[in-house]
Design a protein around this motif. Structure first.
Motif, short mmCIF file in Angstrom:
data_model
loop_
_atom_site.label_atom_id
_atom_site.label_comp_id
_atom_site.label_asym_id
_atom_site.label_seq_id
_atom_site.Cartn_x
_atom_site.Cartn_y
_atom_site.Cartn_z
N TYR A 82 2.61 -108.40 -58.31
CA TYR A 82 2.22 -109.79 -58.48
C TYR A 82 3.33 -110.72 -57.97
O TYR A 82 4.53 -110.43 -58.11
CB TYR A 82 1.94 -110.10 -59.95
CG TYR A 82 1.61 -111.55 -60.21
CD1 TYR A 82 0.32 -112.02 -60.00
CD2 TYR A 82 2.59 -112.44 -60.65
CE1 TYR A 82 0.01 -113.35 -60.22
CE2 TYR A 82 2.29 -113.77 -60.87
CZ TYR A 82 1.00 -114.22 -60.64
OH TYR A 82 0.71 -115.54 -60.86
N GLY A 83 2.93 -111.84 -57.35
CA GLY A 83 3.88 -112.87 -56.98
C GLY A 83 4.64 -112.62 -55.69
O GLY A 83 5.67 -113.24 -55.45
N LYS A 84 4.15 -111.74 -54.86
CA LYS A 84 4.82 -111.43 -53.59
C LYS A 84 3.97 -111.91 -52.40
O LYS A 84 2.80 -112.26 -52.54
CB LYS A 84 5.04 -109.92 -53.45
CG LYS A 84 5.80 -109.28 -54.61
CD LYS A 84 7.27 -109.64 -54.60
CE LYS A 84 8.03 -108.84 -55.65
NZ LYS A 84 9.46 -109.19 -55.67
N THR A 85 4.58 -111.89 -51.23
CA THR A 85 3.86 -112.14 -49.98
C THR A 85 3.98 -110.89 -49.11
O THR A 85 5.10 -110.41 -48.86
CB THR A 85 4.43 -113.35 -49.23
OG1 THR A 85 4.30 -114.52 -50.06
CG2 THR A 85 3.68 -113.58 -47.93
N TYR A 86 2.84 -110.38 -48.67
CA TYR A 86 2.80 -109.15 -47.87
C TYR A 86 2.22 -109.45 -46.48
O TYR A 86 1.45 -110.39 -46.29
CB TYR A 86 1.93 -108.10 -48.55
CG TYR A 86 2.49 -107.57 -49.84
CD1 TYR A 86 3.30 -106.43 -49.87
CD2 TYR A 86 2.20 -108.19 -51.06
CE1 TYR A 86 3.81 -105.94 -51.06
CE2 TYR A 86 2.71 -107.70 -52.26
CZ TYR A 86 3.52 -106.58 -52.25
OH TYR A 86 4.02 -106.09 -53.43
#
Length: 580
Positions: free
Chosen positions: A216-220
């Motif tokens: 959660y809360g990441k950018t991929y």
């Protein structure tokens, strides 16, 4: 079977007035082609794959690197490997275009390709290039920025490759061989797949859907590859917006969307922010269908994979499905998406749209047929054509014939415009243009600035979108539209400021597409519709770019041990009878 850096190289990249010095590497791969059993949709079949993998192995490089790939063919079909979207400066010998730049690697033989990554940055792919062998012989290419450089967007927390493919429950190559003999239509696939799996909506597939775990809360960063045989494809993730940042190994001005559409053979880089409630979300895709339903059906499979948050939540509930995924025939959604594609300009990635056009071409893309009068009945062979010419492969590849000045294998009279003018997009149930079959090429001087307007026709009332692709060159897609191209009105709509820099572009159904490029890569390069159905029927031609004025602008010498051209091409129609 893996990759091993051998030694560093120092390369100079000239961008505008700046000079960038970067360290590059040389890598080595072995690709072993062999049959292996796979089970999908409750049925097991043997199919040709690389290194026992499906999809095949991913090639990882940095911009400026060189890769040597030794291809060992232990299968039953002669084939080549093409490095889709890779420019290969001065090196058509390793382009891997069957009967254009080489003859196939026959069973029991091998050939080593030298793949030079010069201007590409992002995601591309490799695939077999003979008949429909690319259906199971393909994989991704990841091209990172040069050493010491970064993405033009914040570095993602992780990456995921998603290869969109086509599944047949039988050996489709045997079926295609028979179709090439009879000239009839190609089969409809049994399912679409994501990373080799059909997903939860197909028989015997629910427990095998591809899963991607995220925090959660990441950018991929997602690297999408459209490796389907014939189709353009919509893709979306339930509950998550996508930020499109790259296409075909080039960067785009980022934009946010709830879905994407990939032309056949296209690749796309998108960012996704994992900002939803922890749970499971379908990553789903379906065909964008533009054919005439009266003539062809289509695969209505919804291919699916699962984006799965780590953490505690109810894992027994079904994943959410993307409500934003367009319907199969949503022309407006496809067109709106394409019009949002704009190149990202920077010091490292300048935009250089050709402004001094020296060669203009107007090329019609058509579905055709040839009628045969036999003694007791009439029959027909399906064809496709560019400017009324349906390509026929020569017995020796065009590159060898051109380089060695051999006559009798091709002619240099591909037309700059169609031989007949009429209302190209009207409902035309009969084909009265009488397409010709031949091996005709277009010759360009080194450095020419070329503009091509592709025009889709509705011959046989069978207009549909075409994914137009040029080997050895990328191009700027200046504009597209519906109807017949108007040479006075339509150029006023061109984007000459920041058009997308593409390897593959969609020619709209009953419409037109304009591209420009600089012919600065000497060699022999195929130009064709990427869709397998149209390619095997002849929607293909060749651009020969002549040498420049010095060795640095001339074709390199051929490598040793090029595959032999002893056998007549396997990609041809045996019905070589002319219409009587």
């Amino acid at each position: 079977m893996g990759v091993a850096p051998a030694y560093p190289l120092l390369l100079l990249f000239l961008t505008g007035i700046s000079i960038w010095v970067v360290e590059a590497e040389v890598h080595y791969y072995d690709f072993v082609l062999a049959e292996k059993n796979f089970t999908r949709l409750c049925k097991t079949k043997s199919m040709l794959v690389v290194n026992g993998q499906f999809p095949g192995p991913t090639i990882y490089v940095h911009k400026g690197d060189t890769v040597f790939v030794n291809v060992h063919n232990h299968g039953d079909y002669g084939l080549t490997i093409h490095w889709h979207g890779v420019k290969q400066p001065r090196n058509p010998w390793s382009d891997g275009s069957a009967y254009i730049t080489q003859c196939p690697i026959e069973p029991g033989h091998n050939f080593t390709y030298e793949v030079v990554f010069s201007e590409e940055e992002g995601t591309l792919w490799w695939h077999a290039n003979s008949d429909w062998t690319r259906n199971t012989v393909h994989g991704a290419i990841v091209i990172y920025p040069p050493h010491g450089f970064s993405y033009p967007f914040p570095t993602p927390a992780g990456e995921q490759i998603l290869i969109l493919g086509t599944w047949f429950t039988y050996d489709v190559n045997k079926v295609i061989k028979e179709i090439l003999r009879t000239g009839k239509d190609v089969p409809i696939s049994d399912a679409y797949i994501i990373n080799g799996q059909p997903g939860d909506f197909c028989a015997c597939s629910k427990e095998m859907a591809y899963r991607w775990q995220v925090d959660y809360g990441k950018t991929y960063l997602i690297r999408l590859v459209n490796a389907l045989m014939n189709e353009e494809f919509f893709f979306a993730i339930a509950g998550h917006d996508l930020i499109v940042v790259g296409i075909d190994g080039s960067y785009l001005k980022p934009f946010t969307t709830s879905y994407v559409m990939l032309s056949n053979g296209q690749t796309m880089d998108v960012l996704v922010k994992t900002n939803q409630s922890p749970g499971r979300y379908y990553m789903a895709g379906r065909q964008y269908y533009t054919d005439n339903l009266f003539f062809t059906g289509y695969d209505k499979t919804n291919a699916s994979a699962i984006l799965e948050y780590r953490g505690k939540y109810d894992r027994l509930s079904s994943p959410f499905f993307p409500k934003t995924l367009p319907s199969y025939t949503d022309y407006d959604s496809a067109t709106r998406f394409r019009k949002r594609l704009k190149s990202l300009a920077s010091k490292e990635h300048p935009i250089d749209v050709p402004r001094n056009v020296t060669t203009q071409m107007y090329i019609t893309a058509s579905m055709d047929k040839i009628v045969h009068n036999f003694f007791a009945y009439m029959d027909y062979t399906l064809l496709s054509s560019l400017n009324n010419i349906s390509w026929v492969n020569p017995s020796t590849d065009v590159l060898q014939a051109y380089y060695r000045n051999l006559s009798g294998f091709y002619t240099s009279d591909f037309l700059d415009e169609p031989p007949y003018y009429f209302d190209f997009v009207a409902d035309l149930r009969d084909d009265s243009t009488h397409p010709l079959k031949g091996t005709k090429v277009k010759v360009l001087e080194y450095g020419e600035e070329v503009e091509i307007v592709f025009q889709s026709t509705n011959l046989l009332n069978a207009s549909n979108e075409h994914s137009m692709y040029i080997h050895g060159h990328k191009f700027y897609a200046l504009g597209e539209g519906y109807g017949n191209f108007n040479s006075t009105r339509d150029p006023e709509t061109y984007n000459l400021v920041d058009p997308p820099y593409l390897g593959t572009a969609s020619l709209p159904v009953k419409g037109w597409l304009t591209i420009r490029f600089k012919a600065n890569n000497p060699g022999v390069w195929a130009m064709h519709c990427q869709e397998g159905r149209h390619l095997i029927w002849g929607m293909n031609t060749v651009l020969i770019v002549k040498n420049g004025s010095n060795p640095e602008t001339s074709i390199r010498t051929p490598p040793p041990n090029m595959p032999s051209c002893a056998n007549y091409p396997s990609i041809h129609r045996a019905l070589e009878v002319s219409a009587e």
